[in-house]
Design an enzyme around this catalytic site. Structure first.
Site, PDB file in Angstrom:
ATOM      1  N   SER A  18       0.678  -1.510   0.187  1.00 26.34           N
ATOM      2  CA  SER A  18       0.427   0.089  -0.014  1.00 26.34           C
ATOM      3  C   SER A  18       0.860   1.339   0.144  1.00 26.34           C
ATOM      4  O   SER A  18       1.887   1.146   1.406  1.00 26.34           O
ATOM      5  CB  SER A  18      -0.915  -0.186   1.099  1.00 26.34           C
ATOM      6  OG  SER A  18      -1.482   0.892   1.189  1.00 26.34           O
ATOM      7  N   SER A  20      -0.728   4.180   0.994  1.00 30.27           N
ATOM      8  CA  SER A  20      -1.422   5.316   1.563  1.00 30.27           C
ATOM      9  C   SER A  20      -0.416   6.223   2.900  1.00 30.27           C
ATOM     10  O   SER A  20      -0.901   6.409   2.479  1.00 30.27           O
ATOM     11  CB  SER A  20      -2.864   4.610   2.266  1.00 30.27           C
ATOM     12  OG  SER A  20      -3.719   3.932   1.406  1.00 30.27           O
ATOM     13  N   THR A  65      -9.973  -2.013   2.768  1.00 32.40           N
ATOM     14  CA  THR A  65      -9.914  -2.599   1.824  1.00 32.40           C
ATOM     15  C   THR A  65      -9.849  -3.496   2.063  1.00 32.40           C
ATOM     16  O   THR A  65     -10.256  -4.297   3.182  1.00 32.40           O
ATOM     17  CB  THR A  65      -8.389  -1.811   1.448  1.00 32.40           C
ATOM     18  OG1 THR A  65      -8.074  -2.340  -0.244  1.00 32.40           O
ATOM     19  CG2 THR A  65      -6.925  -2.465   1.380  1.00 32.40           C
ATOM     20  N   LYS A  69     -14.700  -4.541   2.590  1.00 28.48           N
ATOM     21  CA  LYS A  69     -15.049  -3.610   3.083  1.00 28.48           C
ATOM     22  C   LYS A  69     -16.454  -3.443   2.782  1.00 28.48           C
ATOM     23  O   LYS A  69     -17.493  -2.325   3.427  1.00 28.48           O
ATOM     24  CB  LYS A  69     -14.737  -3.136   1.634  1.00 28.48           C
ATOM     25  CG  LYS A  69     -13.683  -2.130   0.891  1.00 28.48           C
ATOM     26  CD  LYS A  69     -13.619  -1.841   0.150  1.00 28.48           C
ATOM     27  CE  LYS A  69     -12.328  -1.158  -0.517  1.00 28.48           C
ATOM     28  NZ  LYS A  69     -11.949  -0.673  -2.115  1.00 28.48           N
ATOM     29  N   ASP A 106     -14.067   5.609  -2.784  1.00 28.53           N
ATOM     30  CA  ASP A 106     -14.081   4.853  -4.156  1.00 28.53           C
ATOM     31  C   ASP A 106     -14.843   5.912  -4.748  1.00 28.53           C
ATOM     32  O   ASP A 106     -13.729   5.990  -5.943  1.00 28.53           O
ATOM     33  CB  ASP A 106     -14.091   3.470  -3.751  1.00 28.53           C
ATOM     34  CG  ASP A 106     -12.827   2.685  -3.106  1.00 28.53           C
ATOM     35  OD1 ASP A 106     -11.762   3.350  -2.897  1.00 28.53           O
ATOM     36  OD2 ASP A 106     -13.168   2.086  -2.218  1.00 28.53           O
ATOM     37  N   ALA A 129     -16.736  -7.015 -10.593  1.00 25.51           N
ATOM     38  CA  ALA A 129     -18.028  -7.269  -9.853  1.00 25.51           C
ATOM     39  C   ALA A 129     -17.492  -6.836  -8.406  1.00 25.51           C
ATOM     40  O   ALA A 129     -18.995  -7.160  -7.588  1.00 25.51           O
ATOM     41  CB  ALA A 129     -19.446  -7.834 -10.435  1.00 25.51           C
ATOM     42  N   ALA A 132     -14.306  -2.815  -5.594  1.00 31.88           N
ATOM     43  CA  ALA A 132     -14.003  -1.730  -6.531  1.00 31.88           C
ATOM     44  C   ALA A 132     -14.948  -1.198  -8.038  1.00 31.88           C
ATOM     45  O   ALA A 132     -15.070  -0.108  -7.868  1.00 31.88           O
ATOM     46  CB  ALA A 132     -12.252  -1.711  -6.771  1.00 31.88           C
ATOM     47  N   MET A 199      -1.885  -7.141 -11.845  1.00 30.11           N
ATOM     48  CA  MET A 199      -1.364  -7.009 -10.887  1.00 30.11           C
ATOM     49  C   MET A 199       0.198  -7.980 -10.612  1.00 30.11           C
ATOM     50  O   MET A 199       0.737  -7.517 -10.218  1.00 30.11           O
ATOM     51  CB  MET A 199      -2.136  -7.105  -9.664  1.00 30.11           C
ATOM     52  CG  MET A 199      -3.689  -6.088  -9.033  1.00 30.11           C
ATOM     53  SD  MET A 199      -4.116  -6.727  -7.618  1.00 30.11           S
ATOM     54  CE  MET A 199      -2.980  -5.302  -6.213  1.00 30.11           C
ATOM     55  N   TYR A 223      -2.704   0.093  -9.774  1.00 31.77           N
ATOM     56  CA  TYR A 223      -1.839   0.820  -9.928  1.00 31.77           C
ATOM     57  C   TYR A 223      -0.148   0.513  -9.855  1.00 31.77           C
ATOM     58  O   TYR A 223       0.560   1.372  -9.686  1.00 31.77           O
ATOM     59  CB  TYR A 223      -1.979   2.310  -8.949  1.00 31.77           C
ATOM     60  CG  TYR A 223      -2.473   1.838  -7.777  1.00 31.77           C
ATOM     61  CD1 TYR A 223      -1.270   1.836  -6.367  1.00 31.77           C
ATOM     62  CD2 TYR A 223      -3.690   2.024  -7.149  1.00 31.77           C
ATOM     63  CE1 TYR A 223      -1.852   0.730  -5.359  1.00 31.77           C
ATOM     64  CE2 TYR A 223      -3.628   1.453  -6.121  1.00 31.77           C
ATOM     65  CZ  TYR A 223      -3.025   0.489  -5.023  1.00 31.77           C
ATOM     66  OH  TYR A 223      -3.498   0.375  -4.119  1.00 31.77           O
ATOM     67  N   GLY A 244      -4.464   3.410 -11.995  1.00 26.85           N
ATOM     68  CA  GLY A 244      -5.251   3.797 -10.368  1.00 26.85           C
ATOM     69  C   GLY A 244      -5.018   4.857  -9.692  1.00 26.85           C
ATOM     70  O   GLY A 244      -5.863   4.985  -8.996  1.00 26.85           O
TER      71      GLY A 244
END
Ligand code: NAP
Length: 280
Positions: A18, A20, A65, A69, A106, A129, A132, A199, A223, A244
């Protein structure tokens, strides 16, 4: 007496990758807020215990995350409209009494980034689906797009998302397809990848050049890596595209506003993210 710094963080599993913490810590430091943002990597059996220890650890808010979620919803005392409509939360504030309020930034992050890109899509193909994808599809439906076509390998998930959207947004035509080529990119102006495909280096590229056309914008929520095989394909075909990072930045900026009550220093957060990406 020195006050204990307020603690914030990201709850999920696995989250070692992450970015963040660098984004939020740069913002706290720029605004001289005595607070720290860290990773809380929790296995499912640790999740409930963690929520019971928030006050004791002086945790005042956190992002959520994968895979929590939706699970977090049962622990929220209050939910923003976005959380109620989407059915998932990614930002939680802990009040003085220890009660939790959930938000979904988000979808706000995705909307803000589309706005920055000046994108006004009409017909959209969506891969995934999950958590996100729910936020992205909600954002697109709120923009009153004409059509949203959804593909997920798990048809149960795409059908359940379809039912929810179809009953809430009459202005948009929703379709679920059971094969990737059913997305029919030729009549779409935006393709969004909200699946984790891309990824890993060993992941396949989901499309070939023949699937694309010049009017298609390719948006990959991934990302890390910054350039997935899908983004490389879009680049080679001379299409407009985004990874992203923009959505990550703006969802973080909205979350920061909830955490601190202050205007987020977006440029500083963006620089910190880019530095974080370069280090990876
Ligand atoms: P998630 O809840 O696991 O949802 C992913 C969905 O994609 C699942 O339903 C999964 O099905 C499905 N899927 C897996 N392989 C697929 C394939 N080959 N074709 C079609 N669907 C497939 O994960 P998430 O939290 O939504 O995250 C999805 C991606 O978005 C991740 O890469 C994540 O890093 C990224 N993301 C980015 C941001 C940002 O700010 N940029 C924010 C959130 C997430 P199964 O469950 O059956 O595997």
């Amino acid at each position: 007496m020195t006050l204990k710094p307020k603690l914030y963080g990201l709850v999920g599993f696995p989250i070692k990758h992450s970015l963040s913490p660098c984004m939020h810590n740069a913002a706290f430091s720029a605004l001289k807020i005595k607070a720290k943002y860290q990773l809380f990597e929790l296995e499912p059996k640790q999740f409930r215990g963690f929520l019971g220890s928030l006050k004791q650890k002086n945790i005042c808010g956190f992002n959520v995350t994968y895979p929590y979620k939706e699970e977090i919803l049962a622990f929220l005392s209050s939910k923003s409209l976005g959380v109620r409509e989407i059915g998932a939360a990614n930002t939680v504030i802990v009040n003085k009494a220890g009660k939790l309020k959930g938000f979904n930034t988000d979808y706000l992050g995705f909307t803000a980034h589309l706005k920055e890109l000046k994108l006004k899509p009409k017909k959209v193909a969506l891969i995934g689906a999950g958590g996100a994808a729910k936020a992205v599809s909600f954002a697109l439906a709120k923009m009153k797009i004409a059509q949203l076509c959804i593909y997920d390998i798990d048809k149960f998930k795409s059908l359940s998302l379809f039912k929810k959207l179809n009953s809430s947004f009459p202005k948009t035509k929703f379709d679920v397809v059971s094969r990737l080529d059913g997305l029919n990119l030729q009549d779409k102006d935006l393709l969004v990848n909200a699946s984790p495909v891309g990824m890993r280096l060993t992941d396949p590229c989901l499309f070939t050049p023949a699937d694309l056309h010049p009017g298609l914008f390719v948006y990959d929520l991934i990302y890390s890596p910054l350039e997935t095989k899908l983004i490389s394909l879009a680049k080679e075909a001379n299409l407009n595209f985004s990874n992203g990072l923009g959505m990550l930045l703006y969802q973080g900026a909205f979350a920061f506003k909830h955490f601190s009550g202050r205007q987020p220093p977006v440029k500083i957060m963006q620089d910190a993210l880019l530095k974080g990406v370069m280090r990876k």
